[in-house]
Design a protein around this motif. Structure first.
Motif, short mmCIF file in Angstrom:
data_model
loop_
_atom_site.label_atom_id
_atom_site.label_comp_id
_atom_site.label_asym_id
_atom_site.label_seq_id
_atom_site.Cartn_x
_atom_site.Cartn_y
_atom_site.Cartn_z
N UNK A 320 0.84 -1.21 0.00
CA UNK A 320 0.00 0.00 0.00
C UNK A 320 0.87 1.26 0.00
N UNK A 321 1.94 1.22 0.78
CA UNK A 321 2.81 2.39 0.83
C UNK A 321 3.54 2.59 -0.49
N UNK A 322 3.98 1.51 -1.12
CA UNK A 322 4.66 1.63 -2.41
C UNK A 322 3.72 2.26 -3.43
N UNK A 323 2.46 1.84 -3.43
CA UNK A 323 1.48 2.42 -4.37
C UNK A 323 1.24 3.89 -4.05
N UNK A 324 1.26 4.25 -2.76
CA UNK A 324 1.09 5.64 -2.36
C UNK A 324 2.23 6.50 -2.90
N UNK A 325 3.45 6.00 -2.76
CA UNK A 325 4.60 6.73 -3.31
C UNK A 325 4.47 6.91 -4.82
N UNK A 327 1.72 6.77 -6.77
CA UNK A 327 0.60 7.62 -7.21
C UNK A 327 0.82 9.09 -6.85
N UNK A 328 1.49 9.34 -5.74
CA UNK A 328 1.73 10.72 -5.31
C UNK A 328 2.98 11.31 -5.92
N UNK A 329 3.80 10.45 -6.57
CA UNK A 329 5.08 10.86 -7.16
C UNK A 329 6.00 11.48 -6.13
N UNK A 330 5.91 10.97 -4.90
CA UNK A 330 6.77 11.42 -3.81
C UNK A 330 7.76 10.31 -3.52
N UNK A 331 8.98 10.44 -4.04
CA UNK A 331 9.94 9.34 -3.99
C UNK A 331 11.14 9.62 -3.09
N UNK A 332 11.09 10.70 -2.33
CA UNK A 332 12.22 11.04 -1.46
C UNK A 332 11.80 11.09 0.00
N UNK A 333 10.87 10.19 0.37
CA UNK A 333 10.45 10.08 1.76
C UNK A 333 9.29 10.97 2.16
N UNK A 334 8.88 11.89 1.26
CA UNK A 334 7.81 12.82 1.62
C UNK A 334 6.47 12.11 1.85
N UNK A 335 6.29 10.95 1.21
CA UNK A 335 5.01 10.24 1.35
C UNK A 335 4.76 9.76 2.78
N UNK A 336 5.83 9.67 3.58
CA UNK A 336 5.64 9.26 4.97
C UNK A 336 4.74 10.23 5.73
#
Length: 344
Positions: A320-325, A327-336
């Motif tokens: 789920x977290x991988x999909x969140x990263x 879809x949000x295009x946040x690949x530098x930890x911001x998705x946390x």
């Protein structure tokens, strides 16, 4: 090449004496150099694996494209206008024999295909003969012998490397848990998915000073990097927001914490942002092995949550977290930040 290290160094054979140093490295840096791991992952096997990786990247592009995605972005990545210096191959489940078999079968090149590949690097056709021996060798009239791996040899090398790296990565995970005072046998690291990414950077004189790979964090829990022994360029970000070079140091491995580590540790550990810069006009090859997370829910360890240390992140699964990263295009930890509890 230098053995001067700008990040923490951990000796695998010096536990529990290294426990406090390990925790400090994970809290302050999110990465460290690892020494004295060779009883688990021998140097000879690392050399053998790198030879395999170089041979795989030498395959024609049409063969490498058979390394299709199991998950988005998990298969072959060709050089692109956005990242022109980089290409990669992906092995989704490196602890599964069937996963390794499928990966190797995708990339198995016939002797004819190997022959064409050598033509593409400038060996004239009249200088090449193709052996039908199972070990398959290409021999030139200039007495240049290029060893090629059979499919059986390929599977065997990757499987032995995968088993050794998995054993090492699980051991590091257990040492992290035990250093926090947590019973590691209750976590089940050995059942977490482990994948691999093979990286190649085509650095040229014209690309020196440019970015070979954009800044990012790893999405999983823990990464072991067998980096290039002679070509640097990897940089990690410190707490001040400055990039620090991580120069080659043969006989060591680099260990990074990914986005799942802060979730698991209730915010105690940090993930590390990193990138690759072109500093040398040479080819750079590395092998990254990722311990991703459990298939089931991942949430902060109960031992690390109390009235003084409330829960920082909501429960999630790695997928789920991988999909969140993604879809949000946040690949530098911001998705946390999207997983923070309202109280945090």
């Amino acid at each position: 090449m230098s053995n001067k290290c700008n990040i923490p160094v951990i000796d695998l054979q010096d536990f529990p004496n290294q426990s406090s140093k390990l925790i400090a490295a994970c809290e302050d840096w999110g990465c460290f150099r690892l020494l004295n791991y060779q009883q688990v992952l021998p140097e000879t096997l690392m050399i053998e694996m790198k030879t395999v990786v170089i041979a795989l990247f030498d395959l024609p592009v049409e063969i490498k494209r058979r390394n299709i995605d199991v998950i988005a972005g998990g298969g072959y990545v060709a050089p692109s206008p956005k990242i022109p210096l980089y290409e990669a191959l992906g092995l989704h489940d490196m602890t599964s024999r069937s996963g390794v078999d499928d990966f190797c079968a995708q990339l198995d090149a016939s002797p004819h295909q190997r022959y064409l590949n050598k033509l593409s690097v400038g060996v004239p056709s009249h200088q090449l003969t193709v052996s039908r021996n199972p070990s398959v060798k290409l021999v030139t009239d200039e007495n240049l012998v290029i060893n090629e791996l059979s499919l059986t040899q390929l599977v065997d090398t990757i499987m032995r490397y995968a088993e050794a790296v998995h054993g090492l990565i699980v051991d590091i995970g257990k040492k992290l848990a035990e250093s926090l005072g947590v019973k590691s046998e209750n976590i089940g690291f050995e059942n977490w998915t482990c994948r691999a990414r093979l990286n190649k950077y085509h650095f040229t004189p014209q690309s020196v000073g440019t970015t070979g790979g954009p800044m990012h964090t790893d999405s999983g829990f823990l990464t072991i990097l067998q980096d290039d022994e002679g070509v640097g360029g990897l940089e990690v970000m410190n707490k001040s927001g400055d990039f620090v070079p991580v120069d080659p140091w043969p006989g060591t491995l680099l260990v990074n914490l990914g986005d799942m580590a802060p979730v698991w540790s209730n915010g105690r550990f940090c993930n590390v942002r990193h990138r690759v810069q072109c500093k040398d006009a040479n080819t750079r090859v590395s092998i990254a092995s990722f311990l991703l997370g459990p298939e089931e829910i991942l949430e902060p360890l109960p031992e690390l949550v109390d009235d003084d240390h409330p829960r920082v992140f909501v429960p999630t699964t790695y997928e789920d977290y991988r999909k969140l990263r993604f879809s949000s295009k946040l690949h530098a930890g911001e998705a946390l930040a999207l997983l923070h509890t309202t109280s945090s």
